[in-house]
Design a protein around this motif. Sequence first.
Motif, mmCIF file in Angstrom:
data_model
loop_
_atom_site.group_PDB
_atom_site.id
_atom_site.type_symbol
_atom_site.label_atom_id
_atom_site.label_comp_id
_atom_site.label_asym_id
_atom_site.label_seq_id
_atom_site.Cartn_x
_atom_site.Cartn_y
_atom_site.Cartn_z
ATOM 1 N N GLY A 150 0.800 -1.224 0.000
ATOM 2 C CA GLY A 150 0.000 0.000 0.000
ATOM 3 C C GLY A 150 0.825 1.263 0.000
ATOM 4 O O GLY A 150 0.401 2.282 0.551
ATOM 5 N N ALA A 151 1.992 1.218 -0.660
ATOM 6 C CA ALA A 151 2.873 2.384 -0.658
ATOM 7 C C ALA A 151 2.236 3.595 -1.333
ATOM 8 O O ALA A 151 2.611 4.734 -1.050
ATOM 9 C CB ALA A 151 4.197 2.038 -1.344
ATOM 10 N N GLY A 152 1.275 3.350 -2.232
ATOM 11 C CA GLY A 152 0.655 4.461 -2.932
ATOM 12 C C GLY A 152 -0.482 5.132 -2.189
ATOM 13 O O GLY A 152 -0.998 6.155 -2.638
ATOM 14 N N LEU A 153 -0.883 4.582 -1.048
ATOM 15 C CA LEU A 153 -1.959 5.194 -0.266
ATOM 16 C C LEU A 153 -1.440 6.400 0.504
ATOM 17 O O LEU A 153 -0.242 6.505 0.786
ATOM 18 C CB LEU A 153 -2.534 4.179 0.711
ATOM 19 C CG LEU A 153 -3.312 2.996 0.123
ATOM 20 C CD1 LEU A 153 -3.794 2.088 1.245
ATOM 21 C CD2 LEU A 153 -4.495 3.481 -0.697
ATOM 22 N N VAL A 389 -2.947 -3.019 -3.298
ATOM 23 C CA VAL A 389 -2.301 -2.738 -4.580
ATOM 24 C C VAL A 389 -3.277 -2.039 -5.516
ATOM 25 O O VAL A 389 -2.926 -1.058 -6.194
ATOM 26 C CB VAL A 389 -1.770 -4.042 -5.207
ATOM 27 C CG1 VAL A 389 -1.378 -3.805 -6.666
ATOM 28 C CG2 VAL A 389 -0.574 -4.560 -4.420
ATOM 29 N N ARG A 390 -4.512 -2.516 -5.547
ATOM 30 C CA ARG A 390 -5.521 -1.887 -6.404
ATOM 31 C C ARG A 390 -5.797 -0.451 -5.971
ATOM 32 O O ARG A 390 -5.852 0.459 -6.803
ATOM 33 C CB ARG A 390 -6.809 -2.706 -6.376
ATOM 34 C CG ARG A 390 -7.954 -2.058 -7.150
ATOM 35 C CD ARG A 390 -9.175 -2.957 -7.217
ATOM 36 N NE ARG A 390 -10.301 -2.267 -7.823
ATOM 37 C CZ ARG A 390 -10.449 -2.061 -9.130
ATOM 38 N NH1 ARG A 390 -9.530 -2.486 -9.968
ATOM 39 N NH2 ARG A 390 -11.517 -1.429 -9.594
ATOM 40 N N ARG A 391 -5.963 -0.235 -4.671
ATOM 41 C CA ARG A 391 -6.220 1.116 -4.182
ATOM 42 C C ARG A 391 -5.022 2.035 -4.414
ATOM 43 O O ARG A 391 -5.175 3.225 -4.721
ATOM 44 C CB ARG A 391 -6.573 1.085 -2.694
ATOM 45 C CG ARG A 391 -7.830 0.316 -2.350
ATOM 46 C CD ARG A 391 -9.033 0.765 -3.138
ATOM 47 N NE ARG A 391 -9.301 2.191 -2.971
ATOM 48 C CZ ARG A 391 -10.107 2.897 -3.751
ATOM 49 N NH1 ARG A 391 -10.711 2.313 -4.769
ATOM 50 N NH2 ARG A 391 -10.304 4.174 -3.527
ATOM 51 N N SER A 392 -3.815 1.486 -4.302
ATOM 52 C CA SER A 392 -2.612 2.288 -4.551
ATOM 53 C C SER A 392 -2.551 2.743 -5.997
ATOM 54 O O SER A 392 -2.161 3.879 -6.294
ATOM 55 C CB SER A 392 -1.363 1.485 -4.194
ATOM 56 O OG SER A 392 -1.291 1.229 -2.809
ATOM 57 N N ARG A 393 -2.921 1.851 -6.913
ATOM 58 C CA ARG A 393 -2.916 2.226 -8.330
ATOM 59 C C ARG A 393 -3.927 3.320 -8.612
ATOM 60 O O ARG A 393 -3.679 4.243 -9.401
ATOM 61 C CB ARG A 393 -3.220 0.996 -9.178
ATOM 62 C CG ARG A 393 -2.059 -0.013 -9.230
ATOM 63 C CD ARG A 393 -2.457 -1.269 -9.971
ATOM 64 N NE ARG A 393 -1.349 -2.230 -10.025
ATOM 65 C CZ ARG A 393 -1.466 -3.463 -10.467
ATOM 66 N NH1 ARG A 393 -2.653 -3.918 -10.879
ATOM 67 N NH2 ARG A 393 -0.409 -4.272 -10.485
ATOM 68 N N ILE A 394 -5.098 3.224 -7.971
ATOM 69 C CA ILE A 394 -6.121 4.250 -8.164
ATOM 70 C C ILE A 394 -5.626 5.593 -7.650
ATOM 71 O O ILE A 394 -5.785 6.636 -8.306
ATOM 72 C CB ILE A 394 -7.429 3.836 -7.461
ATOM 73 C CG1 ILE A 394 -8.051 2.636 -8.184
ATOM 74 C CG2 ILE A 394 -8.413 5.002 -7.415
ATOM 75 C CD1 ILE A 394 -9.260 2.069 -7.495
ATOM 76 N N HIS A 395 -5.005 5.587 -6.473
ATOM 77 C CA HIS A 395 -4.455 6.835 -5.932
ATOM 78 C C HIS A 395 -3.319 7.347 -6.803
ATOM 79 O O HIS A 395 -3.133 8.566 -6.941
ATOM 80 C CB HIS A 395 -3.969 6.618 -4.504
ATOM 81 C CG HIS A 395 -5.059 6.641 -3.483
ATOM 82 N ND1 HIS A 395 -5.518 7.799 -2.901
ATOM 83 C CD2 HIS A 395 -5.790 5.635 -2.940
ATOM 84 C CE1 HIS A 395 -6.488 7.514 -2.036
ATOM 85 N NE2 HIS A 395 -6.670 6.206 -2.043
#
Length: 416
Positions: A150-153, A389-395
């Motif tokens: 979740g690094a992209g959150l 991973v999915r939420r990180s890509r969206i962010h």
Amino acid sequence: MTAPARAPVAEFARFLRTETVGGFFLLAAAGVALVWANTPLRAGYEALREVTVGPSALHLNLTLQQWATDGLLAVFFFVAGLELKRELVIGELAGARRAVLPVAAAVGGMAVPVLVALLVGGDLPGMEAAWSIPAATDIAFALAVLAVAGAGLPSSARVFLLSLAVVDDLGAVLLIAVLFAGNLHVLALLAAALLCGVYWVLQRKRVTSPLVYVPIAVGTWVAVHEAGIHATVAGVALALLTRVRPDPGEQEGPALRLEHRLQPWSAALCAPLFAFVAAGVPLGLPALQTMITDRVALAVIAGLLVGKVVGIFGAASLVVWLTPAVRPRGLGWRDLAAVSMLGGVGFTVSLLITELSLASVGPRAVESAKAAVLLSSIAAAVLAAALLVRRSRIHGRSRAVAPDDDSGVETTPSES
């Protein structure tokens, strides 16, 4: 001439402070232990964990596994507590409207799994104490999975998980103390309280010398250990007593200064070594066969995989809808659902409660429940990682943040 010589060390420390790096270290150590414990060389792993080190005085002649669980994990909890204290005072959790959410989520994340376990397990032998097994969330492993997947959150996701995991683990430690502790040594507990009081006074007097604080910290840890309470409580207690706000002329407060100095040690040494001695759970065929038909083991699985996410996400939703509490900044409901799934990573504390609660039932029941804890934790980690991973890509695709609504909550464009 001295600055260039220190630069590589400072750069390496900065590298270790990266959450993703620490997460990889911890997960790699756990993977090595899990593989080793399920090979013909398992006896060597077990012998290594049982090596005894330390003075016999004050019951400190402990195995390497005990030193890792009680000692190294206390340092990890101290660093986590420093970050939590900073967020409560000047960060994302400053103010009751933001601080109440992770606390309520932690309470829900303990109560609902217990209810689910009791519904599945009923009054079977061992359930009189085994109901507490799915109540715990492993803070180290949960944060590691969040750091890697979740690094992209937004950073508020880590703050939310850290806060609820610390409260959750303190609740689990309290359960251990109430249900399984032997004799509580009042004098040692009073000594720990006195040392904490001295630490607090020295913080207020602006004393900064480590020659003063290191003996106090070690003494507090020993006193808590002698009192019959899980020694990691000492790390959390001292962290919450540390001053956060800097004085005029100070670049940073003591909490942030200590966090910067200790976090590399926690990420590179304490957490991975703890994972190495804790993750070596044998998954033999007899344990797996017993687990499939053992209602106690099934109760543990249901509590961790279903009860945790329902309890955390449900409690957070109710608190936001029924009170002035607000969601963490920048996080949508789907983000919170993904983070809530990490609550099912019970692992270490759950394994400890398993040994304590089912010891009287027999080794077969213990091994079956341990297999249930491990497989549930792995499943929760994998499911959470996929969602994160999915939420990180969206962010990552849409970093623009919608204007604050009238509740003061920033929402992501995908959920605004």
